[in-house]
Design an enzyme around this catalytic site. Sequence first.
Site, PDB file in Angstrom:
ATOM      1  N   THR A   1      21.170   4.472  -4.887  1.00 32.24           N
ATOM      2  CA  THR A   1      21.799   4.540  -6.208  1.00 32.24           C
ATOM      3  C   THR A   1      23.109   5.311  -6.156  1.00 32.24           C
ATOM      4  OG1 THR A   1      19.620   4.456  -7.249  1.00 32.24           O
ATOM      5  CG2 THR A   1      21.450   5.209  -8.612  1.00 32.24           C
TER       6      THR A   1
ATOM      7  N   ASN B   1      18.317   0.230  -7.295  1.00 31.08           N
ATOM      8  CA  ASN B   1      17.627   0.871  -8.414  1.00 31.08           C
ATOM      9  C   ASN B   1      17.340  -0.177  -9.473  1.00 31.08           C
ATOM     10  OD1 ASN B   1      17.082   2.474 -10.861  1.00 31.08           O
ATOM     11  ND2 ASN B   1      17.670   4.203  -9.584  1.00 31.08           N
ATOM     12  N   MET B   2      16.073  -0.354  -9.810  1.00 32.06           N
ATOM     13  CA  MET B   2      15.649  -1.405 -10.730  1.00 32.06           C
ATOM     14  C   MET B   2      15.630  -0.950 -12.189  1.00 32.06           C
ATOM     15  SD  MET B   2      14.868  -4.220  -9.045  1.00 32.06           S
ATOM     16  CE  MET B   2      14.707  -4.666  -7.299  1.00 32.06           C
TER      17      MET B   2
ATOM     18  N   LYS C   1      11.606  11.128   0.803  1.00 35.10           N
ATOM     19  CA  LYS C   1      12.613  10.069   0.817  1.00 35.10           C
ATOM     20  C   LYS C   1      13.404  10.138   2.119  1.00 35.10           C
ATOM     21  CE  LYS C   1      16.296   7.928  -1.913  1.00 35.10           C
ATOM     22  NZ  LYS C   1      15.677   6.602  -1.866  1.00 35.10           N
TER      23      LYS C   1
ATOM     24  N   HIS D   1      15.866  13.818  -5.046  1.00 42.06           N
ATOM     25  CA  HIS D   1      14.660  13.017  -4.850  1.00 42.06           C
ATOM     26  C   HIS D   1      13.576  13.851  -4.170  1.00 42.06           C
ATOM     27  CE1 HIS D   1      17.538   9.708  -5.501  1.00 42.06           C
ATOM     28  NE2 HIS D   1      16.488   9.018  -5.889  1.00 42.06           N
ATOM     29  N   HIS D   2      12.392  13.278  -4.081  1.00 40.17           N
ATOM     30  CA  HIS D   2      11.238  13.929  -3.461  1.00 40.17           C
ATOM     31  C   HIS D   2      11.482  14.151  -1.959  1.00 40.17           C
ATOM     32  CE1 HIS D   2      10.161   9.979  -1.763  1.00 40.17           C
ATOM     33  NE2 HIS D   2      10.570   9.512  -2.933  1.00 40.17           N
TER      34      HIS D   2
ATOM     35  N   ASN E   1       0.804  -1.227   0.000  1.00 37.48           N
ATOM     36  CA  ASN E   1       0.000   0.000   0.000  1.00 37.48           C
ATOM     37  C   ASN E   1       0.836   1.275   0.000  1.00 37.48           C
ATOM     38  OD1 ASN E   1      -2.586  -1.141  -0.149  1.00 37.48           O
ATOM     39  ND2 ASN E   1      -2.595  -1.573   2.054  1.00 37.48           N
ATOM     40  N   GLY E   2       2.158   1.116  -0.124  1.00 38.05           N
ATOM     41  CA  GLY E   2       3.020   2.271  -0.310  1.00 38.05           C
ATOM     42  C   GLY E   2       3.047   2.683  -1.774  1.00 38.05           C
TER      43      GLY E   2
END
Length: 248
Positions: free
Chosen positions: A151, A110-111, A144, A140-141, A10-11
């Site tokens: 990364t 990191n995918m 985070k 980043h936002h 749910n994230g």
Amino acid sequence: MNGIIISGINGKMGRFVYQRAIESDIRVVAGVDKNIVGACDCPVYKTFDEINEVADAIVDFSSPDNLNSILEYACSNKIPIVIGTTGYTDEQENLIVDFSKRIPIFKSANMSLGVNLLLKLCALSAAALSDYDVEIIDKHHNQKKDSPSGTSYMILNSICDSLNKTNTTVFGRKGKNKRNDGEIGVHSVRGGGIVGEHEVLFVGKNECVTITHTAFSKELFADGAIKAVNFLIGKPARLYSMDDMVNI
């Protein structure tokens, strides 16, 4: 395939993984989240101990706090794990390595395929420009939690491995000290809704080479996670990374 369990369903990332799984005809048999209320059409539990469903793999985008329960559940049920969570301590990283001797674990901070290419370009650049100054910047936002990003550490390790030496790392800069030879600066920016940007500067006396990767949507990472699930199922126990899945 029996399906997958999504930890952190749910994230923000968990919801993207759920949607991408459905689009890829992969059944999500259950989710685990501290918040069990969500829009996913599958059972959602607060802990792994409550799960009765049978799964082929776990995809984890949750919190480092959940690591022990995920590893123990996966090991007890002999199912592989795809780990996209970041912010682990050194002790937790070692624990993942230990468990990978018993079950297959795919782990990447990191995918993204593009970030995997970025790492290789950074390694090549570090070898070719070994006397240049190196600075790493991640953006980043504002939600985070970990800084620098996972990364950024991947980039740092890629550069140090390429140079075949341990460089001095400076996290941020403050004060009146000049830059020392062999330093690698790592800096983090947090603001707004930035999905993810990584910039690596190789700075010489008369030029600067900049390598940049920008993620436009978290769906990018969900795509990578689903590819990792398909790659990991049936593999023998060990620790896998993007290098194993993608041949660049």
